[in-house]
Design a protein around this motif. Structure first.
Motif, mmCIF file in Angstrom:
data_model
loop_
_atom_site.group_PDB
_atom_site.id
_atom_site.type_symbol
_atom_site.label_atom_id
_atom_site.label_comp_id
_atom_site.label_asym_id
_atom_site.label_seq_id
_atom_site.Cartn_x
_atom_site.Cartn_y
_atom_site.Cartn_z
ATOM 1 N N PHE A 113 0.816 -1.216 0.000
ATOM 2 C CA PHE A 113 0.000 0.000 0.000
ATOM 3 C C PHE A 113 0.851 1.269 0.000
ATOM 4 N N GLY A 114 2.022 1.180 0.613
ATOM 5 C CA GLY A 114 2.932 2.316 0.606
ATOM 6 C C GLY A 114 3.310 2.808 1.985
ATOM 7 N N VAL A 115 4.609 2.861 2.258
ATOM 8 C CA VAL A 115 5.138 3.370 3.521
ATOM 9 C C VAL A 115 6.390 4.199 3.233
ATOM 10 N N ASN A 126 -0.204 4.926 4.919
ATOM 11 C CA ASN A 126 -1.377 4.374 4.248
ATOM 12 C C ASN A 126 -2.428 4.064 5.305
ATOM 13 N N ALA A 127 -3.665 3.928 4.888
ATOM 14 C CA ALA A 127 -4.776 3.786 5.837
ATOM 15 C C ALA A 127 -4.743 2.470 6.601
ATOM 16 N N PHE A 128 -4.082 1.469 6.044
ATOM 17 C CA PHE A 128 -4.073 0.155 6.693
ATOM 18 C C PHE A 128 -3.108 0.090 7.865
ATOM 19 N N LEU A 129 -2.046 0.882 7.847
ATOM 20 C CA LEU A 129 -1.020 0.803 8.883
ATOM 21 C C LEU A 129 -1.568 1.084 10.286
ATOM 22 N N PRO A 130 -2.309 2.177 10.508
ATOM 23 C CA PRO A 130 -2.849 2.399 11.862
ATOM 24 C C PRO A 130 -3.760 1.268 12.320
#
Length: 270
Positions: free
Chosen positions: A161-163, A188-192
């Motif tokens: 997703f991107g970091v 990205n929205a998935f990390l949190p």
């Protein structure tokens, strides 16, 4: 909680940290050596993994302090086999070329194809560990493997997703094409979500370890698994923090050539 001295509380944390750091370094060191050595690395790792499976089977029926440490270590040896066979390129996926899709579902399917055999092998190992430890008192090895599996899958998704930090130095020259499936973004929205859910799991493991009805061996097993999860959460933070995640393993990265590192960085910056 049963009577535990400070050493029994601190030792499993230190043991988990050391074996995580050392085993990761060994995999990176072996992977950075000439490719002619890979067959021997994989062969030795395979023998260790088979021995570890036997160890998991042997220790599953009794949950003692020694067996908790043994099961934990055996699970890491099995996991190390998967990491080594992937990074050496021995077991990756049917697609062994850079991503050509601009984005969306086609990009995701290509990314899955690039690591498919690796993921299926992990699934098979997980099912085997479930069978070995089914309804057995000692589940430390199984839960250690599950934590590694879930958190590594989460890390792969976050890279997709991107970091901010892609840790491109970890990619060997023969796998630089893998970098084309990753993206460099601030967040990205998935990390949190992944950090919050894993932190909740860590709290639950901690509560289990502090349960007054939990045996000493069970408490130490929970600390071992929880320590591994805590380090995986830290690795997730390092994906976006301005810190060099490779600094801990400089001793294992000496065999990497500047050309390989540059190629990986170029590929992963696509």
């Amino acid at each position: 909680m049963p009577e535990l001295n400070v050493l029994n509380l601190v030792l499993p944390v230190l043991f988990a940290i050391f074996i995580w750091w050392f085993s990761t370094g060994v995999v990176l060191l072996l992977n950075g050596m000439p490719r002619t050595t890979f067959r021997w690395s994989v062969l030795i790792s395979s023998m260790l993994a088979l021995t570890a499976l036997y160890g998991l089977s042997y220790t599953a029926n009794t949950l003692s302090v020694v067996n908790a440490y043994c099961a934990f270590t055996c699970a890491l040896l099995v996991w190390g086999w998967h990491e080594l066979t992937f990074l050496t390129g021995w077991l990756t996926g049917p697609r062994q070329q850079a991503c050509t899709a601009p984005g969306g579902w086609p990009r995701f399917t290509q990314a899955v194809a690039a690591i498919l055999w690796h993921e299926l092998a992990i699934l098979a190992s997980g099912m085997l560990l479930v069978a070995i430890t089914w309804d057995a008192p000692n589940q430390v090895g199984l839960w250690t493997f599950v934590v590694l599996w879930v958190m590594r899958t989460s890390a792969k998704l976050n890279l997709f997703f991107g970091v901010r930090n892609l840790s491109e130095e970890f990619l060997p020259a023969h796998l630089t094409y893998m970098g084309s499936y990753f993206r460099r973004r601030p967040m990205n929205a998935f990390l949190p979500v992944s950090i919050i859910l894993s932190t909740v799991a860590l709290v639950l493991i901690g509560l289990r370890a502090m349960n007054i009805e939990t045996s000493t061996a069970d408490t130490i097993g929970s600390i071992l698994v929880g320590s591994m999860l805590a380090m995986a959460i830290l690795e997730h933070f390092l994906l976006v923090l301005p810190l060099p995640s490779t600094a801990l393993w400089r001793w294992a990265m000496r065999s990497r050539t500047p050309l390989a590192t540059a190629s990986a960085a170029d590929s992963m910056g696509r």
